[in-house]
Design a protein around this motif. Structure first.
Motif, PDB file in Angstrom:
ATOM      1  N   ASP A 158      -8.005  66.714  26.461  1.00 47.66           N
ATOM      2  CA  ASP A 158      -7.075  67.838  26.346  1.00 47.66           C
ATOM      3  C   ASP A 158      -6.936  68.479  27.721  1.00 47.66           C
ATOM      4  O   ASP A 158      -7.937  68.817  28.361  1.00 47.66           O
ATOM      5  N   LEU A 159      -5.700  68.651  28.172  1.00 48.16           N
ATOM      6  CA  LEU A 159      -5.469  69.254  29.480  1.00 48.16           C
ATOM      7  C   LEU A 159      -5.394  70.771  29.391  1.00 48.16           C
ATOM      8  O   LEU A 159      -6.071  71.469  30.121  1.00 48.16           O
ATOM      9  N   ARG A 160      -4.538  71.277  28.539  1.00 49.42           N
ATOM     10  CA  ARG A 160      -4.434  72.716  28.303  1.00 49.42           C
ATOM     11  C   ARG A 160      -3.351  72.973  27.273  1.00 49.42           C
ATOM     12  O   ARG A 160      -2.620  72.079  26.881  1.00 49.42           O
ATOM     13  N   ALA A 161      -3.263  74.215  26.887  1.00 49.55           N
ATOM     14  CA  ALA A 161      -2.204  74.657  25.982  1.00 49.55           C
ATOM     15  C   ALA A 161      -1.524  75.865  26.606  1.00 49.55           C
ATOM     16  O   ALA A 161      -2.164  76.667  27.290  1.00 49.55           O
ATOM     17  N   ILE A 162      -0.229  75.966  26.376  1.00 46.81           N
ATOM     18  CA  ILE A 162       0.555  77.116  26.818  1.00 46.81           C
ATOM     19  C   ILE A 162       1.171  77.721  25.569  1.00 46.81           C
ATOM     20  O   ILE A 162       1.734  77.011  24.736  1.00 46.81           O
ATOM     21  N   PHE A 163       1.071  79.039  25.445  1.00 50.70           N
ATOM     22  CA  PHE A 163       1.656  79.761  24.326  1.00 50.70           C
ATOM     23  C   PHE A 163       2.846  80.534  24.875  1.00 50.70           C
ATOM     24  O   PHE A 163       2.676  81.403  25.731  1.00 50.70           O
ATOM     25  N   ILE A 164       4.041  80.208  24.407  1.00 51.39           N
ATOM     26  CA  ILE A 164       5.260  80.794  24.948  1.00 51.39           C
ATOM     27  C   ILE A 164       5.797  81.825  23.967  1.00 51.39           C
ATOM     28  O   ILE A 164       6.066  81.517  22.811  1.00 51.39           O
ATOM     29  N   GLY A 165       5.939  83.050  24.447  1.00 53.90           N
ATOM     30  CA  GLY A 165       6.446  84.147  23.632  1.00 53.90           C
ATOM     31  C   GLY A 165       7.938  84.319  23.803  1.00 53.90           C
ATOM     32  O   GLY A 165       8.670  83.373  24.088  1.00 53.90           O
ATOM     33  N   LYS A 166       8.373  85.554  23.689  1.00 56.20           N
ATOM     34  CA  LYS A 166       9.817  85.821  23.737  1.00 56.20           C
ATOM     35  C   LYS A 166      10.328  85.845  25.170  1.00 56.20           C
ATOM     36  O   LYS A 166       9.561  85.902  26.127  1.00 56.20           O
ATOM     37  N   GLU A 167      11.660  85.824  25.272  1.00 59.55           N
ATOM     38  CA  GLU A 167      12.328  85.920  26.564  1.00 59.55           C
ATOM     39  C   GLU A 167      12.201  87.348  27.082  1.00 59.55           C
ATOM     40  O   GLU A 167      12.112  88.293  26.306  1.00 59.55           O
ATOM     41  N   SER A 168      12.267  87.492  28.392  1.00 54.76           N
ATOM     42  CA  SER A 168      12.306  88.825  28.974  1.00 54.76           C
ATOM     43  C   SER A 168      13.675  89.439  28.704  1.00 54.76           C
ATOM     44  O   SER A 168      14.590  88.756  28.240  1.00 54.76           O
ATOM     45  N   THR A 169      13.838  90.696  29.012  1.00 54.08           N
ATOM     46  CA  THR A 169      15.120  91.358  28.770  1.00 54.08           C
ATOM     47  C   THR A 169      16.240  90.756  29.601  1.00 54.08           C
ATOM     48  O   THR A 169      17.391  90.771  29.196  1.00 54.08           O
ATOM     49  N   SER A 170      15.906  90.203  30.766  1.00 52.86           N
ATOM     50  CA  SER A 170      16.936  89.579  31.600  1.00 52.86           C
ATOM     51  C   SER A 170      17.343  88.212  31.056  1.00 52.86           C
ATOM     52  O   SER A 170      18.400  87.705  31.393  1.00 52.86           O
ATOM     53  N   GLY A 171      16.476  87.593  30.245  1.00 52.07           N
ATOM     54  CA  GLY A 171      16.776  86.279  29.682  1.00 52.07           C
ATOM     55  C   GLY A 171      16.461  85.125  30.607  1.00 52.07           C
ATOM     56  O   GLY A 171      16.579  83.970  30.240  1.00 52.07           O
ATOM     57  N   SER A 172      16.045  85.414  31.821  1.00 54.41           N
ATOM     58  CA  SER A 172      15.759  84.336  32.768  1.00 54.41           C
ATOM     59  C   SER A 172      14.262  84.086  32.942  1.00 54.41           C
ATOM     60  O   SER A 172      13.872  83.282  33.781  1.00 54.41           O
ATOM     61  N   GLN A 173      13.448  84.786  32.196  1.00 52.72           N
ATOM     62  CA  GLN A 173      11.995  84.579  32.200  1.00 52.72           C
ATOM     63  C   GLN A 173      11.500  84.613  30.761  1.00 52.72           C
ATOM     64  O   GLN A 173      12.245  84.953  29.854  1.00 52.72           O
ATOM     65  N   ALA A 174      10.228  84.262  30.603  1.00 44.67           N
ATOM     66  CA  ALA A 174       9.593  84.339  29.285  1.00 44.67           C
ATOM     67  C   ALA A 174       8.160  84.803  29.468  1.00 44.67           C
ATOM     68  O   ALA A 174       7.601  84.729  30.569  1.00 44.67           O
ATOM     69  N   TYR A 175       7.574  85.287  28.390  1.00 45.65           N
ATOM     70  CA  TYR A 175       6.177  85.718  28.409  1.00 45.65           C
ATOM     71  C   TYR A 175       5.318  84.569  27.916  1.00 45.65           C
ATOM     72  O   TYR A 175       5.658  83.905  26.933  1.00 45.65           O
ATOM     73  N   VAL A 176       4.220  84.303  28.615  1.00 44.79           N
ATOM     74  CA  VAL A 176       3.340  83.209  28.231  1.00 44.79           C
ATOM     75  C   VAL A 176       1.877  83.637  28.315  1.00 44.79           C
ATOM     76  O   VAL A 176       1.532  84.589  29.019  1.00 44.79           O
ATOM     77  N   GLN A 177       1.082  82.887  27.594  1.00 42.00           N
ATOM     78  CA  GLN A 177      -0.362  83.018  27.711  1.00 42.00           C
ATOM     79  C   GLN A 177      -0.890  81.602  27.931  1.00 42.00           C
ATOM     80  O   GLN A 177      -0.476  80.665  27.239  1.00 42.00           O
ATOM     81  N   ILE A 178      -1.735  81.458  28.915  1.00 42.57           N
ATOM     82  CA  ILE A 178      -2.334  80.173  29.249  1.00 42.57           C
ATOM     83  C   ILE A 178      -3.671  80.087  28.531  1.00 42.57           C
ATOM     84  O   ILE A 178      -4.445  81.053  28.565  1.00 42.57           O
ATOM     85  N   GLU A 179      -3.939  78.955  27.896  1.00 42.56           N
ATOM     86  CA  GLU A 179      -5.201  78.777  27.192  1.00 42.56           C
ATOM     87  C   GLU A 179      -6.367  79.089  28.129  1.00 42.56           C
ATOM     88  O   GLU A 179      -6.408  78.651  29.269  1.00 42.56           O
TER      89      GLU A 179
END
Length: 185
Positions: free
Chosen positions: A117-138
């Motif tokens: 297993d290399l890793r997991a990324i948890f991707i949340g919602k888009e930012s208000t600008s729509g050009s980024q997103a919120y993530v959490q790295i395992e």
């Protein structure tokens, strides 16, 4: 030396130390790059209960035992392998923060190299600008704001990733629909 002169020298020294500390702390960039050193040969994307798995066999990628579009698969692998963040959105991953950034029901992207297993990324919602997103790295408790919208990159159906035969490719070139996966060169 007079008492007044000593006080002024002490104040000047203290100000110089504060100035130096601000310069040194200001050089630390809030931007971080999270890179995976090994090359993945398996990626799974779980979104709203649907799981799409991509597996590399030799030089070809497969999705549900059907040949996947190699460019699209490599694009996803590139986005997964190097996550560029702009800064920390939250230092704690408590329930309220997870909900606030859309990480209570994230898109989960996992990768393997062989059986490792290399890793997991948890991707949340888009930012208000729509050009980024919120993530959490395992393995990290912080919630990061990414450079680029990973949510958009990893939202697609299995049919979007499958390799099209030549007849379908000419039809798709004439189509005005945009695919959920964009490939930039």
């Amino acid at each position: 030396m007079t008492k007044r002169r000593m006080i002024l020298i002490c104040i000047a020294g203290a100000l110089a130390m504060i100035f130096a500390a601000q310069i040194l702390l200001g050089l630390r960039s809030p931007q971080k790059n999270f890179k995976v050193k090994e090359t993945a040969d398996f990626i799974s994307i779980e979104n709203s209960g649907e799981i799409i798995s991509l597996e590399k066999n030799g030089d070809e990628w497969f999705c549900a035992e059907k040949k996947a579009d190699a460019k699209k698969a490599e694009y996803l692998l590139e986005k997964f392998s190097e996550v560029q963040t702009l800064g920390v959105a939250a230092r704690s991953a408590d329930e309220a923060a997870l909900e606030r950034y859309g990480l209570d029901a994230p898109i989960v992207v996992r990768a393997k190299s062989g059986e490792k297993d290399l890793r997991a990324i948890f991707i949340g919602k888009e930012s208000t600008s729509g050009s980024q997103a919120y993530v959490q790295i395992e393995g990290k408790k912080e919630i990061f704001l990414t450079q680029g919208n990973l949510r958009r990159d990893f939202t697609f159906s299995a049919s979007d990733i499958l390799e099209k035969n030549p007849a379908e490719n000419s039809e798709n070139e004439n189509s005005t629909e945009n695919s959920a996966i964009e490939i930039t060169e």
